[in-house]
Design a protein around this motif. Structure first.
Motif, PDB file in Angstrom:
ATOM      1  N   ASN A  37      -1.200  -9.877   6.454  1.00  0.00           N
ATOM      2  CA  ASN A  37      -1.737 -10.058   5.108  1.00  0.00           C
ATOM      3  C   ASN A  37      -0.699  -9.571   4.103  1.00  0.00           C
ATOM      4  O   ASN A  37      -0.527  -8.365   3.923  1.00  0.00           O
ATOM      5  N   PRO A  38       0.010 -10.467   3.425  1.00  0.00           N
ATOM      6  CA  PRO A  38       1.059 -10.037   2.497  1.00  0.00           C
ATOM      7  C   PRO A  38       0.533  -9.252   1.299  1.00  0.00           C
ATOM      8  O   PRO A  38       1.310  -8.579   0.622  1.00  0.00           O
ATOM      9  N   HIS A  39      -0.763  -9.319   1.051  1.00  0.00           N
ATOM     10  CA  HIS A  39      -1.341  -8.557  -0.052  1.00  0.00           C
ATOM     11  C   HIS A  39      -1.772  -7.160   0.384  1.00  0.00           C
ATOM     12  O   HIS A  39      -2.438  -6.440  -0.378  1.00  0.00           O
ATOM     13  N   SER A  40      -1.381  -6.778   1.592  1.00  0.00           N
ATOM     14  CA  SER A  40      -1.670  -5.425   2.080  1.00  0.00           C
ATOM     15  C   SER A  40      -0.569  -5.003   3.050  1.00  0.00           C
ATOM     16  O   SER A  40      -0.798  -4.850   4.245  1.00  0.00           O
ATOM     17  N   ILE A  41       0.637  -4.802   2.504  1.00  0.00           N
ATOM     18  CA  ILE A  41       1.768  -4.337   3.306  1.00  0.00           C
ATOM     19  C   ILE A  41       1.663  -2.818   3.440  1.00  0.00           C
ATOM     20  O   ILE A  41       1.714  -2.091   2.444  1.00  0.00           O
ATOM     21  N   THR A  42       1.481  -2.337   4.654  1.00  0.00           N
ATOM     22  CA  THR A  42       1.355  -0.895   4.863  1.00  0.00           C
ATOM     23  C   THR A  42       2.732  -0.250   4.983  1.00  0.00           C
ATOM     24  O   THR A  42       3.708  -0.889   5.373  1.00  0.00           O
ATOM     25  N   ARG A  43       2.789   1.048   4.643  1.00  0.00           N
ATOM     26  CA  ARG A  43       4.075   1.744   4.635  1.00  0.00           C
ATOM     27  C   ARG A  43       3.965   3.103   5.323  1.00  0.00           C
ATOM     28  O   ARG A  43       2.873   3.606   5.591  1.00  0.00           O
ATOM     29  N   ILE A  44       5.128   3.693   5.562  1.00  0.00           N
ATOM     30  CA  ILE A  44       5.230   5.028   6.151  1.00  0.00           C
ATOM     31  C   ILE A  44       5.888   5.928   5.117  1.00  0.00           C
ATOM     32  O   ILE A  44       7.035   5.696   4.714  1.00  0.00           O
ATOM     33  N   GLU A  45       5.187   6.946   4.660  1.00  0.00           N
ATOM     34  CA  GLU A  45       5.749   7.862   3.681  1.00  0.00           C
ATOM     35  C   GLU A  45       6.774   8.785   4.342  1.00  0.00           C
ATOM     36  O   GLU A  45       6.572   9.254   5.461  1.00  0.00           O
ATOM     37  N   ALA A  46       7.856   9.037   3.630  1.00  0.00           N
ATOM     38  CA  ALA A  46       8.901   9.930   4.139  1.00  0.00           C
ATOM     39  C   ALA A  46       8.460  11.375   3.924  1.00  0.00           C
ATOM     40  O   ALA A  46       8.936  12.078   3.029  1.00  0.00           O
ATOM     41  N   VAL A  47       7.535  11.809   4.749  1.00  0.00           N
ATOM     42  CA  VAL A  47       6.965  13.154   4.657  1.00  0.00           C
ATOM     43  C   VAL A  47       7.080  13.827   6.019  1.00  0.00           C
ATOM     44  O   VAL A  47       6.683  13.242   7.040  1.00  0.00           O
ATOM     45  N   GLY A  48       7.623  15.027   6.045  1.00  0.00           N
ATOM     46  CA  GLY A  48       7.740  15.759   7.299  1.00  0.00           C
ATOM     47  C   GLY A  48       8.478  14.962   8.358  1.00  0.00           C
ATOM     48  O   GLY A  48       9.542  14.392   8.107  1.00  0.00           O
ATOM     49  N   ASP A  49       7.892  14.895   9.559  1.00  0.00           N
ATOM     50  CA  ASP A  49       8.484  14.148  10.671  1.00  0.00           C
ATOM     51  C   ASP A  49       7.794  12.805  10.890  1.00  0.00           C
ATOM     52  O   ASP A  49       7.883  12.223  11.977  1.00  0.00           O
ATOM     53  N   ASP A  50       7.092  12.309   9.875  1.00  0.00           N
ATOM     54  CA  ASP A  50       6.296  11.091  10.053  1.00  0.00           C
ATOM     55  C   ASP A  50       7.139   9.895  10.486  1.00  0.00           C
ATOM     56  O   ASP A  50       6.699   9.088  11.314  1.00  0.00           O
ATOM     57  N   ILE A  51       8.334   9.761   9.930  1.00  0.00           N
ATOM     58  CA  ILE A  51       9.167   8.611  10.286  1.00  0.00           C
ATOM     59  C   ILE A  51       9.559   8.678  11.757  1.00  0.00           C
ATOM     60  O   ILE A  51       9.375   7.707  12.512  1.00  0.00           O
ATOM     61  N   GLU A  96       0.854  -1.179   0.000  1.00  0.00           N
ATOM     62  CA  GLU A  96       0.000   0.000   0.000  1.00  0.00           C
ATOM     63  C   GLU A  96       0.897   1.239   0.000  1.00  0.00           C
ATOM     64  O   GLU A  96       2.121   1.142   0.104  1.00  0.00           O
ATOM     65  N   VAL A  97       0.284   2.419  -0.060  1.00  0.00           N
ATOM     66  CA  VAL A  97       1.087   3.638  -0.067  1.00  0.00           C
ATOM     67  C   VAL A  97       1.270   4.214   1.333  1.00  0.00           C
ATOM     68  O   VAL A  97       2.179   5.011   1.576  1.00  0.00           O
ATOM     69  N   SER A  98       0.427   3.826   2.270  1.00  0.00           N
ATOM     70  CA  SER A  98       0.503   4.362   3.626  1.00  0.00           C
ATOM     71  C   SER A  98      -0.113   3.345   4.581  1.00  0.00           C
ATOM     72  O   SER A  98      -0.272   2.180   4.235  1.00  0.00           O
ATOM     73  N   GLY A  99      -0.455   3.791   5.788  1.00  0.00           N
ATOM     74  CA  GLY A  99      -1.102   2.895   6.744  1.00  0.00           C
ATOM     75  C   GLY A  99      -0.309   2.636   8.002  1.00  0.00           C
ATOM     76  O   GLY A  99      -0.775   1.944   8.908  1.00  0.00           O
ATOM     77  N   GLY A 100       0.934   3.154   8.071  1.00  0.00           N
ATOM     78  CA  GLY A 100       1.740   2.955   9.269  1.00  0.00           C
ATOM     79  C   GLY A 100       2.590   1.702   9.193  1.00  0.00           C
ATOM     80  O   GLY A 100       2.626   1.013   8.169  1.00  0.00           O
ATOM     81  N   PRO A 101       3.305   1.389  10.269  1.00  0.00           N
ATOM     82  CA  PRO A 101       4.178   0.207  10.267  1.00  0.00           C
ATOM     83  C   PRO A 101       3.372  -1.061  10.019  1.00  0.00           C
ATOM     84  O   PRO A 101       2.245  -1.197  10.489  1.00  0.00           O
ATOM     85  N   THR A 102       3.954  -1.983   9.279  1.00  0.00           N
ATOM     86  CA  THR A 102       3.210  -3.176   8.880  1.00  0.00           C
ATOM     87  C   THR A 102       3.264  -4.254   9.956  1.00  0.00           C
ATOM     88  O   THR A 102       4.117  -4.238  10.851  1.00  0.00           O
ATOM     89  N   ARG A 103       2.350  -5.187   9.863  1.00  0.00           N
ATOM     90  CA  ARG A 103       2.312  -6.294  10.818  1.00  0.00           C
ATOM     91  C   ARG A 103       3.493  -7.237  10.599  1.00  0.00           C
ATOM     92  O   ARG A 103       4.013  -7.361   9.494  1.00  0.00           O
ATOM     93  N   SER A 104       3.860  -7.916  11.648  1.00  0.00           N
ATOM     94  CA  SER A 104       4.909  -8.928  11.575  1.00  0.00           C
ATOM     95  C   SER A 104       4.402 -10.146  10.813  1.00  0.00           C
ATOM     96  O   SER A 104       3.219 -10.493  10.894  1.00  0.00           O
ATOM     97  N   PRO A 105       5.282 -10.841  10.086  1.00  0.00           N
ATOM     98  CA  PRO A 105       4.851 -12.077   9.425  1.00  0.00           C
ATOM     99  C   PRO A 105       4.482 -13.170  10.427  1.00  0.00           C
ATOM    100  O   PRO A 105       3.865 -14.171  10.046  1.00  0.00           O
ATOM    101  N   TYR A 106       4.840 -12.993  11.697  1.00  0.00           N
ATOM    102  CA  TYR A 106       4.443 -13.945  12.740  1.00  0.00           C
ATOM    103  C   TYR A 106       3.053 -13.632  13.290  1.00  0.00           C
ATOM    104  O   TYR A 106       2.469 -14.456  13.994  1.00  0.00           O
ATOM    105  N   ASP A 107       2.535 -12.462  12.991  1.00  0.00           N
ATOM    106  CA  ASP A 107       1.216 -12.049  13.464  1.00  0.00           C
ATOM    107  C   ASP A 107       0.150 -12.821  12.683  1.00  0.00           C
ATOM    108  O   ASP A 107       0.163 -12.812  11.450  1.00  0.00           O
ATOM    109  N   PRO A 108      -0.792 -13.488  13.350  1.00  0.00           N
ATOM    110  CA  PRO A 108      -1.838 -14.238  12.636  1.00  0.00           C
ATOM    111  C   PRO A 108      -2.650 -13.374  11.675  1.00  0.00           C
ATOM    112  O   PRO A 108      -3.214 -13.888  10.706  1.00  0.00           O
TER     113      PRO A 108
END
Length: 343
Positions: free
Chosen positions: A312-326, A297-309
């Motif tokens: 969902n590998p078809h919805s990997i969330t990300r953090i955009e490098a914008v402002g102080d978001d990181i 995906e383009v956003s959504g925050g830190p993604t879940r661990s692959p150990y987390d039940p």
């Protein structure tokens, strides 16, 4: 992701050079292309165990020493253009990118590829420390450029900054996922397809893609020219993705592309086509099939661990490098004790 687009006819013409794909299955495992860097599947690290195996170590490293947490969240950081005089939605200045690297390093994060996250392969992350995935979208020349001649990497391009950072930061490896365009406008064609784009030469494009693969980075699909997939038919969606996979295969024959980043973060009407589909070249009659293990995906925050039940590998969330978001996201992960920590 970016807001660039180009007319379909012009874009397909620009991508015509990629129509000749190497023979064979486009999803074969990549062949060994060099010995200058170990692949993510090989043991590479800082110390040796009693049994003689190489293992990562967090001894004396900043940000280490945390209790294991395999169900914690993993930051997947999203970058576009590295450069410019000020930060913008799709631009990160050189100074800000360097500051981001320092921030994640001092907090005890070490880079891995997206494929390593999927495979639960955290051998590059010392115990007590955390993984981070850097993802570079669009293949702009600002991400990876040469200075005047092939192989002379611009120290102020994203790759040049990364290499310089690694020299003074132990344990920082060549791990990062490049989600590339091979027919985009404004030089977004395997990192620059003409001198007007930071002096880059068209002949250097494949060399750069090959170098990334040889050095341990991951190659990822992002469509041919950054099409907004919800606007097109199923046939065009599959053509956009398949021709991008063809372009990568032309540069690195047999490379298995496992990851796909949604342009604009927008899904096609038939969502399943984002991770699986095929297209037949009307000229050669060759059918190109793609099947990705993850969709970003383009956003959504830190993604879940692959150990987390709920992963969902078809919805990997990300953090955009914008402002102080990181920085703010990493602070929240620490404050809530919700970051993935390797054991």
């Amino acid at each position: 992701m970016s807001r660039r687009s180009a007319p379909l006819a012009a874009a397909l013409l620009a991508a015509a050079t990629f129509a000749a794909c190497a023979k064979g299955d486009t999803h074969r495992a990549p062949a060994t292309t060099g010995d200058s860097a170990a692949s993510p599947g090989q043991a590479t690290a800082d110390s040796t165990t009693a049994g003689g195996e190489v293992a990562a170590s967090s001894a004396g490293a900043p940000g280490g020493g945390r209790a294991p947490n395999l169900n914690g969240r993993i930051p997947v950081l999203e970058y576009h253009v590295i450069g410019g005089e000020k930060n913008a939605m799709y631009t990160r200045t050189v100074a800000s990118f360097k500051a981001d690297l320092e921030e994640v390093y001092k907090r005890g994060y070490r880079p891995i590829n997206m494929s390593q996250l999927l495979d639960k392969d955290f051998r590059d992350v010392p115990p007590g420390m955390s993984p981070v995935v850097f993802v570079f979208d669009d293949a702009s020349p600002e991400q990876f450029s040469y200075l005047g001649e092939a192989g002379k990497i611009d120290p102020n391009s994203g790759v040049g900054i990364w290499l310089d950072f690694a020299k003074s930061h132990p344990g920082w490896k060549n791990r990062g996922t490049f989600c590339m365009l091979n027919g985009g406008a404004a030089g977004h064609n395997f990192f620059g397809d003409g001198p007007k784009f930071k002096g880059q030469q068209k002949a250097w494009r494949f060399q750069k893609v090959q170098w990334l693969n040889q050095q341990g980075f991951e190659l990822c699909s992002h469509t041919l020219w950054h099409a907004r997939l919800d606007k097109y038919s199923d046939a065009v969606v599959q053509e956009q993705i398949a021709r991008n996979v063809m372009g990568i295969d032309s540069a690195v024959p047999g490379y298995r592309v496992r990851s796909f980043a949604l342009p604009y973060g927008i899904w096609p009407k038939n969502r399943a086509l984002a991770w699986s589909g095929s297209w037949t070249d009307p000229k050669s009659k060759k059918t190109v099939t793609y099947k990705f293990d993850d969709v970003m995906e383009v956003s959504g925050g830190p993604t879940r661990s692959p150990y987390d039940p709920a992963f969902n590998p078809h919805s990997i969330t990300r953090i955009e490098a914008v402002g102080d978001d990181i920085r703010k996201t990493l602070e929240r992960l620490d404050a809530t004790n919700n970051r993935f920590v390797a054991k």
